[in-house]
Design an enzyme around this catalytic site. Structure first.
Site, PDB file in Angstrom:
ATOM      1  N   TYR A  56       0.818  -1.212   0.000  1.00  0.00           N
ATOM      2  CA  TYR A  56       0.000   0.000   0.000  1.00  0.00           C
ATOM      3  C   TYR A  56       0.854   1.265   0.000  1.00  0.00           C
ATOM      4  O   TYR A  56       1.755   1.445   0.823  1.00  0.00           O
ATOM      5  CB  TYR A  56      -0.933   0.046   1.212  1.00  0.00           C
ATOM      6  CG  TYR A  56      -1.640   1.383   1.295  1.00  0.00           C
ATOM      7  CD1 TYR A  56      -2.673   1.687   0.404  1.00  0.00           C
ATOM      8  CD2 TYR A  56      -1.227   2.360   2.194  1.00  0.00           C
ATOM      9  CE1 TYR A  56      -3.298   2.914   0.426  1.00  0.00           C
ATOM     10  CE2 TYR A  56      -1.851   3.601   2.226  1.00  0.00           C
ATOM     11  CZ  TYR A  56      -2.876   3.874   1.333  1.00  0.00           C
ATOM     12  OH  TYR A  56      -3.475   5.102   1.350  1.00  0.00           O
ATOM     13  N   HIS A  86      -2.593  16.572  -2.786  1.00  0.00           N
ATOM     14  CA  HIS A  86      -3.093  16.678  -1.417  1.00  0.00           C
ATOM     15  C   HIS A  86      -2.882  18.066  -0.802  1.00  0.00           C
ATOM     16  O   HIS A  86      -3.320  18.311   0.324  1.00  0.00           O
ATOM     17  CB  HIS A  86      -2.432  15.617  -0.530  1.00  0.00           C
ATOM     18  CG  HIS A  86      -2.983  14.243  -0.731  1.00  0.00           C
ATOM     19  ND1 HIS A  86      -3.144  13.680  -1.978  1.00  0.00           N
ATOM     20  CD2 HIS A  86      -3.417  13.298   0.154  1.00  0.00           C
ATOM     21  CE1 HIS A  86      -3.639  12.463  -1.856  1.00  0.00           C
ATOM     22  NE2 HIS A  86      -3.823  12.202  -0.573  1.00  0.00           N
ATOM     23  N   ASN A 198       1.463  11.415   5.655  1.00  0.00           N
ATOM     24  CA  ASN A 198       0.858  10.704   6.778  1.00  0.00           C
ATOM     25  C   ASN A 198       1.598  11.109   8.050  1.00  0.00           C
ATOM     26  O   ASN A 198       2.829  11.131   8.065  1.00  0.00           O
ATOM     27  CB  ASN A 198       0.972   9.193   6.595  1.00  0.00           C
ATOM     28  CG  ASN A 198      -0.122   8.617   5.707  1.00  0.00           C
ATOM     29  OD1 ASN A 198      -0.148   7.424   5.469  1.00  0.00           O
ATOM     30  ND2 ASN A 198      -1.026   9.439   5.216  1.00  0.00           N
ATOM     31  N   TYR A 280     -17.135  30.560  46.052  1.00  0.00           N
ATOM     32  CA  TYR A 280     -16.404  29.427  45.467  1.00  0.00           C
ATOM     33  C   TYR A 280     -15.234  29.870  44.587  1.00  0.00           C
ATOM     34  O   TYR A 280     -14.204  29.194  44.519  1.00  0.00           O
ATOM     35  CB  TYR A 280     -17.346  28.572  44.609  1.00  0.00           C
ATOM     36  CG  TYR A 280     -18.306  27.703  45.369  1.00  0.00           C
ATOM     37  CD1 TYR A 280     -18.377  27.718  46.753  1.00  0.00           C
ATOM     38  CD2 TYR A 280     -19.153  26.840  44.687  1.00  0.00           C
ATOM     39  CE1 TYR A 280     -19.264  26.912  47.438  1.00  0.00           C
ATOM     40  CE2 TYR A 280     -20.051  26.022  45.356  1.00  0.00           C
ATOM     41  CZ  TYR A 280     -20.102  26.070  46.739  1.00  0.00           C
ATOM     42  OH  TYR A 280     -20.997  25.266  47.393  1.00  0.00           O
ATOM     43  N   ARG A 283     -12.667  30.397  47.296  1.00  0.00           N
ATOM     44  CA  ARG A 283     -12.488  29.293  48.230  1.00  0.00           C
ATOM     45  C   ARG A 283     -12.090  27.997  47.520  1.00  0.00           C
ATOM     46  O   ARG A 283     -11.382  27.162  48.091  1.00  0.00           O
ATOM     47  CB  ARG A 283     -13.791  29.084  49.007  1.00  0.00           C
ATOM     48  CG  ARG A 283     -13.654  28.082  50.132  1.00  0.00           C
ATOM     49  CD  ARG A 283     -14.872  27.928  51.023  1.00  0.00           C
ATOM     50  NE  ARG A 283     -16.107  28.530  50.616  1.00  0.00           N
ATOM     51  CZ  ARG A 283     -17.296  27.926  50.703  1.00  0.00           C
ATOM     52  NH1 ARG A 283     -17.375  26.687  51.156  1.00  0.00           N
ATOM     53  NH2 ARG A 283     -18.397  28.550  50.360  1.00  0.00           N
ATOM     54  N   PHE A 329      -1.388   6.761  11.971  1.00  0.00           N
ATOM     55  CA  PHE A 329      -1.579   8.171  11.622  1.00  0.00           C
ATOM     56  C   PHE A 329      -2.863   8.749  12.216  1.00  0.00           C
ATOM     57  O   PHE A 329      -3.110   9.940  12.135  1.00  0.00           O
ATOM     58  CB  PHE A 329      -1.623   8.336  10.100  1.00  0.00           C
ATOM     59  CG  PHE A 329      -2.530   7.347   9.411  1.00  0.00           C
ATOM     60  CD1 PHE A 329      -3.871   7.248   9.733  1.00  0.00           C
ATOM     61  CD2 PHE A 329      -2.031   6.500   8.438  1.00  0.00           C
ATOM     62  CE1 PHE A 329      -4.708   6.335   9.111  1.00  0.00           C
ATOM     63  CE2 PHE A 329      -2.865   5.579   7.801  1.00  0.00           C
ATOM     64  CZ  PHE A 329      -4.206   5.506   8.141  1.00  0.00           C
ATOM     65  N   GLU A 413     -11.764   5.752   4.290  1.00  0.00           N
ATOM     66  CA  GLU A 413     -11.426   6.430   5.549  1.00  0.00           C
ATOM     67  C   GLU A 413     -12.749   6.823   6.206  1.00  0.00           C
ATOM     68  O   GLU A 413     -13.175   7.971   6.140  1.00  0.00           O
ATOM     69  CB  GLU A 413     -10.515   7.621   5.255  1.00  0.00           C
ATOM     70  CG  GLU A 413      -9.205   7.154   4.620  1.00  0.00           C
ATOM     71  CD  GLU A 413      -8.392   8.261   3.976  1.00  0.00           C
ATOM     72  OE1 GLU A 413      -8.727   9.447   4.184  1.00  0.00           O
ATOM     73  OE2 GLU A 413      -7.429   7.937   3.251  1.00  0.00           O
TER      74      GLU A 413
END
Length: 494
Positions: A56, A86, A198, A280, A283, A329, A413
């Site tokens: 792959y 990409h 990746n 609060y 405190r 990844f 994906e």
């Protein structure tokens, strides 16, 4: 003279990263890292010469195109095409300090000898880092799943002589910067484009930056809240050792001890109190600030694991003769902690805003809105509005991005982390928290001045004195925005 840092197999802490950046250290590959990179590359070359199986991303297409085999003659072009196609980042530019961090973390990730890259490719990342050649990277486009594909593609385009960089204060084509430095574009070999794209370095660089800033904010929040507590005529008993120790939380115990130290010797904290307890927001400072501190320590431990790991795919194990396509990844392991840290810092701002509100409330002998002549003057009324607005925005930003997933790549994906969105909004929460703490400091310093001639502790008075050099006592209405910005810069450097 710049110091030097060698990339090695030893764990790199966030503290070390902060030092490397602060000292502008030159970064180089250690001999062992170089040897691991070379060994893995040789193994992959030998494997490609004999293997007839599809591997792959090495001799196949990507994503849902993983079943299409690519010829040996086209493997280099396959990797270059991957980087170009990409590079789909959009939106605002990523801050230069984060881009530098991305370069460094990507080199670190590739140095373990599990990625199959050339040593030249890793060295070029370091050349960019050391010479402040900062690729133009955009803040939007990553799903945080197959790593940070889009932003890492934009970051790595300049290695090939493509895309744009910021170099010597100017945005220019990457080829110009390479020519100026006498560098040639990298020619990618099999698997290298995938190794570069990746990975979780966009997310991780944001997370590291947020952690560094969050540590400063936690320290600043304690100092500022100590001034607020004393100026509000608060009680020290909730910060005692015994009452905090019985609950066992490390952050709570540490914060209580810090406050005892910060307020040691204060005339205000020691004087008799007319009130039995505080609200609060005063405190419960050990419980809230302490929980933030514990969260920060947890998130730090997760991110340090991440930055010391190879996070690309496939992962190569030369000694075991294994090439495995898996999911290292995927951003989920750090997406959820980043969302958690955003929640913690939002709470740090939230309790700060409540102290602001109490300081201007006209109680405990403090004037309404911390001004000598209320009515004619509105005083610090709208400072609290501004803080409330920021705190409300934080609440929206704290919806966990890691709760979402949108399938991509034709369903290959099909579950993504959205960790990049966790990362970018985390930094927005960091900035918002700093602004609220700055507004609290303006109020706390003003309230403390109304307590004269009594004085707080040496530590608090020193902080007050330093702050008064940049923001004065306000005795009548004036334009407040410049004072807020001055206070923000002051807190940034605390």
């Amino acid at each position: 003279m710049n110091s030097t840092h060698q990339i090695s197999a030893e764990s790199l802490s966030i503290g070390q990263l902060e030092t490397i950046i602060a000292k502008h250290s030159t970064v180089s590959l250690g001999a062992d890292s170089a040897a691991r990179i070379d060994r893995c590359r040789k193994y992959l070359d030998d494997k490609m010469a004999t293997c007839r199986e599809p591997l792959y991303g090495i001799n196949t297409g990507f994503g849902s195109l993983c079943n299409i085999t690519v010829s040996a003659d086209d493997l280099g072009q396959l990797q270059k095409n991957l980087v170009m196609s990409h590079a789909c980042g959009t939106g605002e530019l990523v801050e230069p300090r984060i881009v530098r961090m991305m370069l460094l973390l990507k080199a670190q990730s590739l140095s373990y000898g599990n990625s199959g890259v050339q040593r030249e490719t890793v060295q070029r990342l370091l050349d960019f880092y050391n010479n402040d050649v900062l690729p133009v990277v955009y803040s939007q486009g990553s799903l945080g799943a197959s790593g940070d594909l889009a932003p890492l593609a934009n970051m790595c385009l300049p290695l090939l002589g493509l895309g744009e960089v910021i170099f010597k204060g100017r945005r220019c084509p990457a080829s110009e910067a390479l020519d100026a430095l006498g560098l040639k574009p990298v020619v990618l070999q099999s698997k290298e484009g995938l190794a570069l794209l990746n990975g979780t370095q966009f997310m991780s660089a944001h997370a590291v930056t947020a952690i560094i800033e969050a540590r400063r904010l936690c320290r600043a929040a304690n100092r500022i809240a100590a001034m607020s507590l004393d100026a509000f005529d608060g009680r020290i008993e909730p910060f005692g050792a015994e009452v905090n120790a019985v609950r066992h939380h490390h952050g709570q115990i540490a914060v209580a001890e810090t406050f005892r130290d910060l307020l040691e010797g204060s005339e205000l904290i020691a004087r008799p109190k007319a009130h039995v307890q505080d609200p609060y927001s005063f405190r419960c400072i050990p419980q809230v600030h302490g929980a933030v501190l514990d969260t920060l320590e947890y998130v730090t431990s997760v991110i340090e694991k991440e930055i010391n790991s190879p996070t690309d795919n496939p992962t190569i194990f030369p000694d075991e003769d294994i090439i495995v396509s898996a999911g290292n990844f995927h951003g989920e392991p750090i997406a959820m902690p980043m969302d958690f840290l955003a929640i913690a810092l939002s709470e740090l701002a939230n309790i700060s805003e409540r102290r602001i509100y109490k300081l201007i409330a006209g109680v405990r002998e403090l004037p309404s809105f911390l001004v000598a002549k209320p009515g004619l003057n509105s005083g610090f009324m709208i400072l609290q509005y501004a803080a409330a607005s920021i705190v409300s925005q934080n609440k929206g930003l704290c919806w966990p991005a890691s709760c979402d997933s949108i399938p991509s790549s034709q369903g290959q994906e099909d579950h993504v982390s959205m960790g990049a969105n966790s990362a970018t909004k985390l930094l927005r929460v960091v900035d918002n928290c700093r602004r609220v703490l700055a507004i609290e400091l303006i109020n706390a310093a003003q309230a403390l001045d109304f307590r004269r001639p009594l004085h707080s502790s040496e530590d608090v008075e020193k902080l007050h004195e330093e702050f008064r050099r940049v923001v004065p006592f306000i005795d009548a209405d004036t334009v407040m925005s410049p004072h807020i910005e001055a206070a923000v810069e002051f807190v940034r450097n605390l």
